[in-house]
Design an enzyme around this catalytic site. Structure first.
Site, mmCIF file in Angstrom:
data_model
loop_
_atom_site.group_PDB
_atom_site.id
_atom_site.type_symbol
_atom_site.label_atom_id
_atom_site.label_comp_id
_atom_site.label_asym_id
_atom_site.label_seq_id
_atom_site.Cartn_x
_atom_site.Cartn_y
_atom_site.Cartn_z
ATOM 1 C CB SER A 138 -0.895 0.025 1.243
ATOM 2 O OG SER A 138 -1.544 1.273 1.334
ATOM 3 C CE1 TYR A 151 -3.674 -2.131 5.258
ATOM 4 C CE2 TYR A 151 -3.182 0.124 4.587
ATOM 5 C CZ TYR A 151 -3.567 -1.162 4.269
ATOM 6 O OH TYR A 151 -3.836 -1.484 2.965
HETATM 7 N N1 LIG Z 1 -8.912 -0.581 -0.756
HETATM 8 C C1 LIG Z 1 -7.875 0.222 -0.658
HETATM 9 O O1 LIG Z 1 -8.013 1.455 -0.620
HETATM 10 C C2 LIG Z 1 -6.469 -0.344 -0.586
HETATM 11 C C3 LIG Z 1 -5.398 0.550 -0.700
HETATM 12 C C4 LIG Z 1 -4.112 0.050 -0.644
HETATM 13 C C5 LIG Z 1 -3.901 -1.292 -0.485
HETATM 14 N N2 LIG Z 1 -4.961 -2.150 -0.371
HETATM 15 C C6 LIG Z 1 -4.669 -3.579 -0.190
HETATM 16 O O2 LIG Z 1 -5.297 -4.311 -1.231
HETATM 17 C C7 LIG Z 1 -5.508 -5.641 -0.791
HETATM 18 C C8 LIG Z 1 -6.915 -6.070 -1.172
HETATM 19 O O3 LIG Z 1 -7.866 -5.305 -0.471
HETATM 20 P P1 LIG Z 1 -9.255 -4.827 -1.112
HETATM 21 O O4 LIG Z 1 -9.200 -3.366 -1.214
HETATM 22 O O5 LIG Z 1 -9.565 -5.637 -2.290
HETATM 23 O O6 LIG Z 1 -10.272 -5.107 0.070
HETATM 24 P P2 LIG Z 1 -11.227 -6.352 0.366
HETATM 25 O O7 LIG Z 1 -12.125 -6.593 -0.768
HETATM 26 O O8 LIG Z 1 -11.813 -6.076 1.693
HETATM 27 O O9 LIG Z 1 -10.202 -7.555 0.437
HETATM 28 C C9 LIG Z 1 -9.461 -7.905 1.583
HETATM 29 C C10 LIG Z 1 -9.296 -9.387 1.530
HETATM 30 O O10 LIG Z 1 -8.415 -9.865 2.530
HETATM 31 C C11 LIG Z 1 -8.955 -11.055 3.050
HETATM 32 N N3 LIG Z 1 -8.446 -11.378 4.364
HETATM 33 C C12 LIG Z 1 -8.336 -10.557 5.433
HETATM 34 N N4 LIG Z 1 -7.822 -11.235 6.460
HETATM 35 C C13 LIG Z 1 -7.601 -12.506 6.034
HETATM 36 C C14 LIG Z 1 -7.100 -13.677 6.636
HETATM 37 N N5 LIG Z 1 -6.713 -13.680 7.898
HETATM 38 N N6 LIG Z 1 -7.022 -14.800 5.901
HETATM 39 C C15 LIG Z 1 -7.414 -14.817 4.606
HETATM 40 N N7 LIG Z 1 -7.901 -13.732 3.994
HETATM 41 C C16 LIG Z 1 -7.994 -12.592 4.711
HETATM 42 C C17 LIG Z 1 -10.425 -10.778 3.085
HETATM 43 O O11 LIG Z 1 -11.144 -11.987 3.217
HETATM 44 P P3 LIG Z 1 -12.743 -11.994 3.541
HETATM 45 O O12 LIG Z 1 -13.366 -11.754 2.224
HETATM 46 O O13 LIG Z 1 -12.983 -13.346 4.056
HETATM 47 O O14 LIG Z 1 -12.971 -10.898 4.528
HETATM 48 C C18 LIG Z 1 -10.607 -10.116 1.737
HETATM 49 O O15 LIG Z 1 -10.725 -11.067 0.713
HETATM 50 C C19 LIG Z 1 -5.210 -5.656 0.709
HETATM 51 O O16 LIG Z 1 -3.923 -6.188 0.904
HETATM 52 C C20 LIG Z 1 -5.210 -4.188 1.072
HETATM 53 O O17 LIG Z 1 -4.402 -3.937 2.188
HETATM 54 C C21 LIG Z 1 -6.234 -1.702 -0.442
#
Ligand SMILES: NC(=O)c1ccc[n+]([C@@H]2O[C@H](COP(=O)([O-])OP(=O)(O)OC[C@H]3O[C@@H](n4cnc5c(N)ncnc54)[C@H](OP(=O)(O)O)[C@@H]3O)[C@@H](O)[C@H]2O)c1
Ligand SMILES: Cc1cc2nc3c(=O)[nH]c(=O)nc-3n(C[C@H](O)[C@H](O)[C@H](O)COP(=O)(O)OP(=O)(O)OC[C@H]3O[C@@H](n4cnc5c(N)ncnc54)[C@H](O)[C@@H]3O)c2cc1C
Lengths: 245, 442
Positions: A138, A151
């Site tokens: 991130s 985070y």
């Molecule tokens: N959205 C943003 O603004 C943003 C910005 C920068 C970086 N990111 C990064 O992008 C990545 C994807 O996030 P996203 O935005 O697509 O959000 P998201 O749809 O909420 O995805 C997060 C995912 O992580 C999974 N997860 C969390 N804890 C876990 C665990 N203990 N074991 C297995 N799976 C787990 C969740 O599973 P469940 O579906 O079961 O909850 C979900 O599939 C993350 O690494 C996040 O930090 C996001």
């Protein structure tokens, strides 16, 4: 056509990237902690053209489960060409300040777990002689900020780990990609008011696939975040402390 | 610069917007629990008026419910979540030789939105409405939970109420649609200029058996002996052997910002229409065209609706029975031209007599006229009220998907089965449209 393992396959960003893989007929192995959430995604990817879309349920926090998952992925795919590590949690910063256990839990999911997992994957790919590991970090890892430094610091630790791993594997056929999304409109940011800086998951997923195809080492997505973060890193501390970032 | 979230395509100003929005990431979560507000599903907001709005209430944004469930490339039956867009279905189906059985003039609409308005296309005379090709769907209701509705047996009443049901009978969570076979992505398109309305009706009658798709553009600024002039477009899917090898173009331009006033106004209306009418030297032209520009010319310009400026616009679409259609359409066009209103996008088509499956479906036999009106306040709504009177006297109907202002009495006359429909409304669902139309019955 590639054999691709996606860990955290229920992430909105990962799902968008997976659709691109599916459309070109890649063989996928999808790992997530909730089977009920994963099943419709796997179904969809098969309809969109994935030559395979096997599934595996695993809580990534459980480090002991990583090995069995990788064995199952190899059983399903034969060879693993690429891995996308996408899971993560955005912890409540205030809770992390009040309670050390919350801060540690956030680090466990966002740093300790992917470091353990990527170590195991890298060793397997090294034995096999080729491969690509892409990990979603991130922009928050580029400078610790009051609003989300627990985070952010976990993502920073992960990024430094990936830098070192890339260095270690520099003269092999194994590539390491660090993906730094900015603000993305996904369930992770559901509680945050959406401003003009928010990108949609489709855009970020597309950028990830392009970067993986081009074997890039690091990307910011959307690209303008590279500039924003360069500026944020340069702001002198006294000025920085007067901001509310 | 950005448009208010959850508005509709006409961008009419002065709406309160939803008080609450749910954005389920999966269909199992698409269950509005709260009962202190009413609920309504929101697709792409491509309806022009207040049908997809629930001001002060709750919206269920189905954008993330966009997964395919199954596709049988042998039979062309596709099953998917409600937020899948028609463009996604084409991207999957066309390479396998399958096309949408019915498509509106934009592919940026959801499958459930198309079902809930029982939309029609240029092939209505041979294919009927969208709903006629829906084999089954799942509907979540606040009173009974999820139920499976089929055209042939299960819950036939709810099936008929939900097709064209304007989202009021509950939340559609899954749709099964029958696609149609095509030989390839290209169309054989013929364009013929006509000088009078009588010519339009003659061309339509002559083409009904030979051409799967027919539609006409009319010059709504023309009067007197030019009244009803325009271009007639008829097409078939191009046979397999004749398919060119050309590739479709990428994304087109976008109207980035809303201009401070409508670019379609009294000064530009006549010249725009005349230019278009005289755009080709030849009165008759035949060419192969990729399906994208043929079916979706407006999709090439993202946010084209912004050209109407900050006050937005109305679209008006009516249908009038076949018998008096030539006279009634002439009267409507004359009133529009006399008022100096209307726009550039005026479309005329003959509907066939395939019955529509929905209790509130709009398509019925006759001639349908659709056109945009830049919003000039009372001047515009008075003209539209006058058009309503003509349509009511002719025993026609006005299309709710395009409407933002018809009177409740007009609606009840156009849709006489509305009391049966009202019995099927989900007690936890409502919309701005329905409260406006049904008043105390809502
Ligand atoms: N959205 C943003 O603004 C943003 C910005 C920068 C970086 N990111 C990064 O992008 C990545 C994807 O996030 P996203 O935005 O697509 O959000 P998201 O749809 O909420 O995805 C997060 C995912 O992580 C999974 N997860 C969390 N804890 C876990 C665990 N203990 N074991 C297995 N799976 C787990 C969740 O599973 P469940 O579906 O079961 O909850 C979900 O599939 C993350 O690494 C996040 O930090 C996001
Ligand atoms: C350029 C353009 C051309 C068009 N051409 C045509 C045409 O040729 N023929 C035609 O018939 N129409 C046409 N339309 C209108 C358009 O096809 C319809 O308004 C369509 O229904 C819009 O779909 P949507 O996904 O945007 O739905 P929305 O406008 O968001 O919603 C429409 C209705 O569907 C309901 N709905 C949406 N999702 C669900 C769900 N999951 N469960 C239950 N109800 C749901 C909503 O509550 C609402 O009542 C055109 C529109 C445009 C902008």
């Amino acid at each position: 056509m590639s054999n691709i393992v996606i860990i955290g396959a229920t992430s909105a960003i990962a799902e968008r990237a997976a659709r691109r893989f599916a459309e070109r007929g890649d063989a996928l192995y999808l790992v997530a902690r909730r089977a009920d959430k994963l099943a419709p995604i796997a179904e969809d990817l098969k309809v969109r053209g994935a030559s395979q879309a096997g599934t595996h349920t695993m809580d990534a926090d459980d480090l002991d489960a990583h090995g069995a998952m990788l064995d199952a992925a190899v059983d399903a795919l034969g060879v693993i060409d690429q891995v996308l590590v996408a899971y993560g949690t955005l912890p409540d910063q205030q809770a992390c300040e009040a309670d050390p256990a919350s801060a540690v839990a956030a680090w466990h999911t966002n740093a300790v777990s992917p470091i353990a997992l990527v170590t195991a994957i890298a060793n397997r790919l090294e034995a096999q002689g080729h491969g690509l590991i892409a990990v979603i970090g991130s922009v928050a890892g580029d400078r610790g900020r009051a609003s989300n430094y627990v985070y952010g610091s976990a993502k920073a630790g992960l990024a430094a780990f990936l830098d070192g791993l890339r260095h270690r594997l520099a003269d092999t056929d194994i590539d390491i990609l660090t993906i730094k999304p900015g603000l993305v409109d996904t369930p992770m940011t559901a509680e945050i008011d959406k401003g003009p800086l928010f990108a949609d998951a489709e855009r970020v997923g597309r950028d990830i696939v392009t970067a993986m195809d081009k074997r890039r080492a690091e990307i910011y997505t959307p690209g303008f975040w590279r500039l924003i973060m360069a500026i944020i890193r340069m702001v002198p501390r006294p000025v920085f402390h007067r901001t509310k970032l | 610069m950005t448009d208010a979230a959850y508005s509709s395509w006409g961008r009419l100003p002065g709406h309160e917007g939803p008080a609450r929005v749910l954005r389920p990431a999966q269909r199992a979560d698409a269950r509005p629990e709260a009962r202190d507000v009413s609920w309504l599903a929101y697709g792409c907001g491509r309806s022009y008026g207040d049908v997809p709005r629930n001001d002060g209430g709750g919206l269920i944004d189905t954008a993330a419910l966009d997964r395919f469930i199954a596709f049988d490339a042998g039979t062309g039956v596709i099953e998917c979540e409600p937020g899948v867009q028609l463009g996604d279905i084409l991207r999957l189906g066309v390479p396998a030789g399958w096309f949408l059985p019915v498509t509106p003039g934009t592919q940026f609409v959801t499958i459930a939105g198309a079902l809930a308005n029982d939309v029609h296309g240029k092939n209505h005379h041979v294919a009927g409405t969208f709903g006629a090709h829906v084999a089954a769907f799942d509907l979540w209701r606040s009173d009974v939970g999820e139920i499976h509705c089929r055209a042939d047996n299960a819950h036939r009443d709810l099936f008929a109420a939900t097709i064209g049901g304007l989202g009021l009978t509950g939340l559609i969570t899954r749709v099964q649609l029958r696609l149609k076979r095509i030989p390839g992505p290209f169309m054989d398109v013929e364009t013929i200029r006509f000088e009078t309305l009588a010519d339009f009706f003659a061309l339509s009658a002559n083409s009904a058996d030979s051409h799967e798709y027919t539609v006409a553009w009319v010059d709504c600024s023309a009067r007197g002996n030019r009244l009803g002039r325009g271009w007639f477009m008829r097409a078939n899917h191009l046979s397999g052997l004749a398919q060119p090898r050309q590739r479709p173009r990428g994304p087109g331009p976008s109207v980035f910002a809303t201009p401070p006033f409508s670019l379609v106004n009294r000064a530009t209306l006549g010249p725009l229409n005349s230019l278009y009418f005289h755009r080709r030297a030849r009165r008759r032209d035949r060419a192969a065209s990729h399906y994208q520009p043929y079916f979706y010319p407006l999709d090439a310009v993202r946010h084209w609706n912004r050209v109407y400026g900050p006050r937005g616009f109305y679209q008006y679409q009516c249908v009038v029975p076949p018998g008096d259609a030539p006279a009634v359409i002439a009267e409507l066009l004359e009133r529009i031209a006399a008022a100096g209103q209307g726009s550039f996008l005026s479309v005329l088509k003959i509907f066939g007599d395939i019955p529509s499956p929905g209790l509130l479906s709009f398509p019925r036999p006759g001639a349908t006229l659709a056109l945009d009106f830049p919003n000039r306040g009372a001047e515009t709504t008075q003209l539209l009220d006058a058009l309503d009177s003509v349509v009511r006297a002719a025993d026609g109907a006005v299309y709710p998907a395009k409407d933002a202002r018809m009177a409740p009495e007009a609606f009840r006359q156009f849709f006489p089965r509305w009391p049966q429909f009202a019995d099927q409304i989900d007690p936890a669902f409502s919309s701005t449209f329905w409260r406006r139309i049904a008043g105390e019955h809502a």
